[in-house]
Design a protein around this motif. Structure first.
Motif, short mmCIF file in Angstrom:
data_model
loop_
_atom_site.label_atom_id
_atom_site.label_comp_id
_atom_site.label_asym_id
_atom_site.label_seq_id
_atom_site.Cartn_x
_atom_site.Cartn_y
_atom_site.Cartn_z
N UNK A 160 0.80 -1.22 0.00
CA UNK A 160 0.00 0.00 0.00
C UNK A 160 0.83 1.26 0.00
N UNK A 161 0.15 2.38 0.15
CA UNK A 161 0.80 3.69 0.19
C UNK A 161 0.43 4.40 1.49
N UNK A 162 1.31 5.26 1.94
CA UNK A 162 1.08 5.98 3.20
C UNK A 162 -0.22 6.78 3.10
N UNK A 163 -1.02 6.71 4.15
CA UNK A 163 -2.32 7.37 4.13
C UNK A 163 -2.15 8.88 4.25
N UNK A 202 2.12 3.94 13.76
CA UNK A 202 2.19 4.86 12.60
C UNK A 202 3.64 5.23 12.30
N UNK A 203 3.89 5.67 11.04
CA UNK A 203 2.93 5.93 9.97
C UNK A 203 2.41 4.65 9.35
N UNK A 204 1.17 4.72 8.86
CA UNK A 204 0.49 3.55 8.31
C UNK A 204 0.20 3.73 6.83
N UNK A 205 0.18 2.63 6.12
CA UNK A 205 -0.30 2.63 4.75
C UNK A 205 -1.78 2.25 4.75
N UNK A 206 -2.41 2.38 3.58
CA UNK A 206 -3.82 1.98 3.50
C UNK A 206 -3.98 0.49 3.78
N UNK A 207 -2.98 -0.31 3.40
CA UNK A 207 -3.04 -1.74 3.70
C UNK A 207 -2.92 -1.98 5.20
N UNK A 208 -2.04 -1.24 5.87
CA UNK A 208 -1.91 -1.36 7.32
C UNK A 208 -3.23 -1.05 8.02
N UNK A 209 -3.89 0.01 7.56
CA UNK A 209 -5.17 0.40 8.18
C UNK A 209 -6.21 -0.70 7.99
N UNK A 210 -6.28 -1.23 6.78
CA UNK A 210 -7.25 -2.30 6.52
C UNK A 210 -6.96 -3.52 7.39
N UNK A 224 -15.67 3.86 6.23
CA UNK A 224 -15.76 5.03 7.10
C UNK A 224 -14.92 4.84 8.35
N UNK A 225 -14.92 3.61 8.91
CA UNK A 225 -14.07 3.33 10.07
C UNK A 225 -12.60 3.42 9.69
N UNK A 226 -12.23 2.87 8.55
CA UNK A 226 -10.84 2.95 8.10
C UNK A 226 -10.41 4.41 7.93
N UNK A 227 -11.33 5.26 7.46
CA UNK A 227 -11.00 6.67 7.29
C UNK A 227 -10.71 7.33 8.63
N UNK A 228 -11.51 7.04 9.64
CA UNK A 228 -11.25 7.61 10.97
C UNK A 228 -9.93 7.11 11.53
N UNK A 229 -9.66 5.82 11.39
CA UNK A 229 -8.40 5.25 11.86
C UNK A 229 -7.21 5.94 11.18
N UNK A 230 -7.31 6.15 9.87
CA UNK A 230 -6.23 6.80 9.14
C UNK A 230 -6.01 8.22 9.64
N UNK A 231 -7.09 8.93 9.92
CA UNK A 231 -6.96 10.32 10.40
C UNK A 231 -6.34 10.37 11.80
#
Length: 926
Positions: A666-669, A836-844, A869-876
C-alpha cells in the motif's frame, strides 16, 4: 555537498530585540553519519565558539567566502562575530558541525554552520557554510534536516534563501531535499522558498541518504584491509584483556601472512617489528604508520579514552571495543561512555561495543576475523547480528554444527553506537548477503527499526529472535527508553516490519538455513514424502499447525523400497502442479542411512524449484547428501532437521514471509481535509495555558478535544452535560429527539448492560424516568461522591461500537489500537495494534485483526457496516498521532459504525511535552 550561505550575511528584522532567549536546547545536539561513512557532531552554537568560528571563516577559500557573503571578507569583525555566536534559539538559531572532542587538549573545529533568522511570522531566512575540505559529504543536507526540525519546534514553517546562480551546490541541496521548492531570479540572485513540513518525498530522501551513509560506514568496517589491535601490554593488570587482544591477533594472522590485510599490534605479546605471523608489532599507538581503517581495542576502561584519541589521528574509521566497564558499570561508567562517544564521533569513527565479541566478514575472498572466535566459520551468504559477546560464542558453535556459512557476524555489545539498524542498512546494499538474522537483546529505536527492517525485508529475508517474549528486556549497559506499551506492541513492530519472528536461536537457524539454501515457497500447499503412514499423519498435523495447506499428495516410501520405486514416488510428488512445498521424512526402524532418497529428493528439488525440507536419519543441517545443482548451475541444498516439527515450522515461516513479500504493502495514508498546523497550534496553546512544568499529562476539555479532532476531519457528536431532569429535557429539545442519556461515572460509562447508558429515549416522560434511574445508579455506586453530571446526546444510527485509541510511548512513539467495544476488548484483550505511519493496507489489516471484527462485515446475516468510514477515521487518527508527539493520549469511544456511516460519540485527549526517539532528522545512534 553544499559549500556556502545563500544569504547576504545580514540579520533579518527579527534578529534584534527578539521576544527572549530560550534555554540552550540540548535536545538539538546530535551525532550524525555523513555520506562517506564518517561521523560528526552537531549542536547549537555557543558564545564560546567565537574563536572556532573565526578560524573556520579564515580557513575558507576565497570562492567559498564570496559565495557566503556575496563579497570578499578576510576576517569577521568583532561585532559580526559576536552577533553570529549569540543567538536566542527561537527567532535566531544556528547549528554547527564539529570535529574533535570537547574535552581534548586541542579545541573543537567547526566544519559547517547552518542558521536561520525569522523574517516574518512562520518564515525564516536560512544560510549555510561548509568547510572546503568537508564538501561532498552530505553535511549541508544533514544540517538542513536538523535546522528544519529545530525551526518546526519554534513554529517556523517556511524557509527562504538568496543564492548566487553560480552556487550550484547549494541550489542542489535545496532542490534535492524533497521539499516543494520555488525559485525565481531577481537582480542576479536566485530567491528560493520552500515549506519545511515533512512530506513523503522529504522523508524518503532523508531516509535514503541515511541508508547510504550508514551502509557506507559499516562497509568501511567490514571490508577493512588494515587493522590495528591494541592490548594492555606484556604485563597487564587485567589478563583477560591481554588474552582477548592475543586472540584477535591470532585470528588476523592468516590474512596478515597472505598479505591481504595489513595487521598492526600494540601491547600484544612481546617484541617489535614484523613477526613470523605477518603482524607488525609496535610499542605505542603513535608508532603505527597510518592510515589504518579498523581498530580493535582490549584495554581497561580507564585507558580507552586516551587510546581512542590517538587512533583518531591514524584515520581509523571504526573502533571495535571488546572491553567492558562503561554504561553497565553505573553512573561513572555511563559518563565515561559518553566521553568516549564524543571522542570517537569527533574523529569521524564508528564505535562497535563496548563489550563486543568483534567482527567477522568475508569479502572478495578475504576473511576479516577481528573477533574472539576460536575458529572462523566457513564463508557463506548469511549475515548474523548479535549484541552480547557470550551469546556470539554459542551462536557460532550452533552455526558450525549445522555446516552453515557466514558472510558477516557483527557483535554490537552494549551498542553505544553501532546497532542492528546500521548493519541492516549495510546488508540492504551488500550483494554477498542473501539472508539476515538478528538476535536482539534490546531495541533502542523501534520506529527506525521498523523503517529499516521493512526496507530490507522487501528484498531479503530478515529473521529475528528477541531476548524475552516482549522485547522489553533491558540488559545492563543498554541505553533504552522506558516504555508503557503493552506486551504485544513489540510483536506488532516486527509484524509491520515484515521480519520473521521466531522464539529462540534453534528456530532462528532452522529458518535461516532454509531461506539461505532453498527458493522462497510459491505458496502454502504441501506434499509429504514419508517412510510410513503414521509418520505422514504426524507431519500433516504439524504442517497444518504451521499454517500450511496439506494436499492429497502424500507418498509413502517403504523402508525396503527399491531405488526405482523411490524415484517414481519422488517424481509423482514433484510433478504434481498442485504442490508448492515438499516435506520429506525418513525415520528407519533399523537406523540404517538411505543413500537413495536424499539424492533423489535433492535432484528433484533443484530441478523443479519446489521448496523442500527434510528429516532423515543421520543427516542434520547442510549435508552433501542433500545437495544438487539447479538448471542455472547453482548448488541447492535441502536443509535437514532433527524433527519433522522443526522442518514444517521453518517452512511455515518461509511461506508467510514469501506471501508478505509478494503482497502489496500500500501507500502511506494522506486523508483530505487535514490541517496539522492547526493541530500543533492547538496543542501548543493548551500546554502553554496549563503552565505544567513536570511533564504530567494535561487533559483537554471536551471542546478542545473536538476542536483538535476537527483539524484532521473527525467530527465528534456534541453532547450536553446536565444535572437534573429539567436540564436534560431542555438539552433534548435543543438536540432533537430521540436522544441517548449517559452517566459520567467512569465505572458505568459506556455500560448499557449495567444501566449507565439509556438509548432511543423518545419523549419527555421516558427521559425523566431514565435520568432518575441513572442518578440513583450513580448514587448507589459511589454514595459519597455527590451528584455527578449526566450527558445527553442525539441518538446515532444503530451499529457496532468500536474504540480507537492512540498513546505516545517514550520508546515506541505513537501506538494506535482498535477494538470492538465491550467485554471482548476490555477483558479478553481483543485489541489490534499498529505503529504509525500507516499505509492503507496497514489500516485495513488493523480493522480486520480483532477476533470480533466479523461483526463489522455482516456477521450472522446482519447487514455489512460502513468499514471504509471506520478505516477513514483510523487513518486520520494515525496521521494526527504520528505528527504530534505531544499528544500523550487520545480515545474515541464509542465509535458507532452503521451500514451507512459512523458516529464518534465520545472523545478524550491529553497532552504533554514529548521527545520522540525517531524525529525527522538523522542520528548516528539509533
Amino acid at each position: 555537498m553544499a559549500d556556502v550561505d545563500p544569504g547576504d550575511g545580514h540579520l533579518g528584522p527579527a534578529a534584534e530585540g527578539a521576544a527572549g532567549a530560550a534555554p540552550y536546547p540540548a535536545g538539538w545536539e546530535a551525532d550524525v553519519v555523513l555520506t562517506d561513512g564518517s561521523t560528526t557532531r552537531l549542536r547549537p552554537i555557543r558564545p564560546e565558539d567565537a574563536d572556532a568560528l573565526q578560524a573556520f571563516h579564515v580557513g575558507q577559500s576565497e570562492r567559498s567566502t564570496y559565495l557566503r557573503f556575496f563579497a570578499p571578507l578576510e576576517r569577521l569583525s568583532d561585532r559580526d562575530l559576536d552577533r553570529l555566536v549569540r543567538v536566542d534559539h527561537v527567532d535566531r538559531v544556528a547549528l554547527v558541525a564539529l570535529t574533535g572532542a570537547p574535552d581534548a587538549d586541542e579545541p573543537e573545529r567547526i566544519i559547517g554552520v547552518a542558521r536561520y533568522d525569522v523574517v516574518e511570522p512562520e518564515t525564516a531566512e536560512v544560510a549555510f557554510n561548509i568547510a572546503d575540505a568537508h564538501q561532498g559529504k552530505g553535511l549541508a543536507s544533514v544540517l538542513l534536516e536538523h535546522l528544519a526540525a529545530a525551526a518546526r519546534e519554534r513554529g517556523v514553517r517556511r524557509f527562504v534563501a538568496e543564492v548566487l546562480p553560480q552556487n550550484g551546490r547549494m541550489l542542489a541541496v535545496f532542490s534535492e531535499a524533497g521539499y516543494e521548492v520555488r525559485r525565481r531570479t531577481e537582480d542576479g540572485v536566485v530567491q528560493v522558498t520552500f515549506g519545511i513540513d515533512p512530506t513523503d518525498r522529504s522523508l524518503a530522501v532523508a531516509a535514503d541518504r541515511e541508508h547510504r551513509a550508514e551502509a557506507r560506514s559499516m562497509r568501511a568496517l567490514l571490508t577493512a584491509r588494515s587493522v590495528v589491535v591494541v592490548g594492555p601490554g606484556p604485563e597487564p593488570e587485567r589478563p583477560l584483556a591481554a588474552r582477548q587482544a592475543q586472540r584477535v591477533v591470532e585470528g588476523l594472522a592468516a590474512a596478515a601472512r597472505a598479505g591481504t590485510i595489513a595487521v598492526h599490534a600494540v601491547g600484544v605479546g612481546h617484541g617489535e617489528g614484523l613477526g613470523d605471523d605477518g603482524v607488525h608489532r609496535h610499542r605505542r599507538v603513535d608508532d603505527v604508520p597510518g592510515p589504518v581503517e579498523l581498530a580493535v581495542v582490549a584495554l581497561p576502561a580507564a585507558q580507552v579514552l586516551d587510546t581512542a584519541r590517538r587512533l583518531g589521528a591514524l584515520g581509523v574509521r571504526g573502533l571495535v571495543l571488546l572491553s567492558g566497564g562503561f554504561a553497565e558499570a553505573g553512573p561513572e561508567g555511563l559518563a565515561r561512555q559518553r566521553l568516549l562517544l564524543g571522542v570517537v564521533h569527533g574523529a569521524g569513527m564508528r564505535l562497535v561495543g563496548p563489550s563486543s565479541f568483534g567482527l567477522l566478514a568475508t569479502h572478495d575472498g578475504t576473511t576479516l576475523d577481528a573477533s574472539l572466535a576460536v575458529r572462523p566459520p566457513r564463508p557463506g551468504r548469511i549475515g548474523l547480528f548479535c549484541q552480547s559477546a557470550p551469546f556470539a560464542v554459542t551462536l557460532l558453535a550452533a552455526v558450525e554444527r549445522r555446516g552453515l556459512g557466514l558472510a558477516q557476524l557483527v557483535s554490537a555489545g552494549h551498542r553505544a553506537d553501532v546497532s542492528g539498524n546500521d548493519v541492516m542498512q549495510f546488508w540492504g546494499e551488500d550483494e554477498g548477503t542473501d539472508v539476515v538474522a538478528l538476535y536482539l537483546e534490546s531495541i533502542g529505536n523501534p520506529r527506525k527499526f521498523t523503517r529499516v527492517a521493512r526496507r530490507l525485508a522487501s528484498h531479503k529475508p530478515v529473521v529475528v529472535v528477541a531476548a524475552g517474549r516482549t522485547g522489553h528486556v533491558v540488559p545492563p549497559g543498554h541505553a533504552v527508553r522506558p516504555t508503557r506499551a503493552p506486551r504485544r506492541t513489540f510483536e506488532e513492530v516486527l509484524r509491520q516490519s515484515g521480519v520473521v519472528r521466531v522464539e529462540n536461536v534453534h528456530q532462528m537457524l532452522d529458518v535461516v538455513q532454509l531461506l539461505a539454501h532453498q527458493p522462497l515457497p510459491r505458496g502454502k500447499r504441501v506434499a509429504i514424502l514419508a517412510s510410513s503412514t503414521g509418520v505422514a499423519a504426524l507431519v500433516a498435523e504439524a504442517a497444518s499447525a504451521a499454517g500450511l495447506v496439506v494436499t492429497d499428495r502424500v507418498e509413502r516410501i517403504a523402508e525396503d523400497a527399491r531405488a526405482d520405486e523411490v524415484r517414481d514416488a519422488v517424481e509423482r510428488v514433484y510433478g504434481d502442479p498442485g504442490v508448492d512445498v515438499v516435506v520429506a521424512v525418513r525415520v528407519p526402524t533399523l537406523g540404517v542411512p538411505d543413500p537413495v532418497l536424499p539424492r533423489e529428493v535433492a535432484r528433484a528439488a533443484a530441478r523443479t524449484g519446489l521448496t523442500t525440507v527434510a528429516c532423515m536419519f543421520d543427516l542434520h543441517g547442510l549435508t552433501a547428501e542433500l545437495a544438487a545443482t539447479d538448471p542455472e548451475g547453482r548448488v541447492r541444498t535441502v536443509p535437514a532437521y532433527a524433527a519433522p516439527e522443526d522442518a514444517v515450522l521453518a517452512l511455515g515461516h518461509a511461506a508467510r514471509y514469501a506471501a508478505w513479500r509478494a503482497a502489496d504493502r500500500g501507500t502511506t495514508v494522506h486523508p483530505t481535509g487535514v490541517d496539522l498546523r492547526a493541530a500543533r497550534r492547538l496543542v501548543a496553546r493548551a500546554l502553554a495555558e496549563s503552565g505544567a512544568t513536570d511533564g504530567a499529562p494535561v487533559p483537554l476539555d471536551a471542546a478542545q478535544t473536538a476542536e483538535l479532532l476537527a483539524t484532521v476531519g473527525v467530527h465528534v457528536w456534541p453532547s450536553i452535560r446536565v444535572h437534573d431532569a429539567d436540564e436534560a429535557v431542555a438539552a433534548a429539545e435543543r438536540l432533537g429527539w430521540p436522544v441517548a442519556v449517559k452517566t459520567t461515572v467512569p465505572a458505568l460509562r459506556h455500560r448499557a448492560d449495567l444501566g449507565g447508558v439509556r438509548l432511543d429515549v423518545a419523549d419527555e416522560a421516558e427521559l425523566r424516568a431514565d435520568v432518575a434511574g441513572i442518578l440513583a445508579l450513580a448514587a448507589d455506586h459511589d454514595p459519597g461522591a455527590g451528584v455527578p453530571p449526566i450527558e445527553v446526546q442525539a441518538m446515532a444510527p444503530h451499529g457496532v461500537a468500536c474504540v480507537v485509541r492512540s498513546a505516545e510511548d517514550p520508546l515506541f512513539g505513537p501506538l494506535l489500537s482498535l477494538g470492538v467495544a465491550g467485554d471482548a476488548a476490555d477483558l479478553l484483550g481483543d485489541v489490534a495494534y499498529a505503529v504509525p505511519p500507516l499505509t492503507d493496507v496497514d489500516v485495513a489489516e488493523l480493522v480486520r485483526t480483532p477476533r470480533a471484527a466479523p461483526r463489522l462485515f455482516g456477521y450472522r446475516g446482519l447487514p455489512a457496516l460502513d468499514v471504509p468510514a471506520l478505516e477513514d477515521v483510523v487513518a486520520r487518527v494515525a496521521v494526527l498521532a504520528d505528527a504530534l508527539p505531544d499528544l500523550r493520549s487520545l480515545e474515541l469511544n464509542p465509535v458507532v459504525v452503521s451500514p451507512t456511516g459512523l458516529a464518534v460519540l465520545g472523545a478524550h485527549a491529553s497532552v504533554a511535552p514529548a521527545d520522540r526517539a525517531d524525529a525527522a532528522r538523522r542520528l548516528a545512534r539509533a
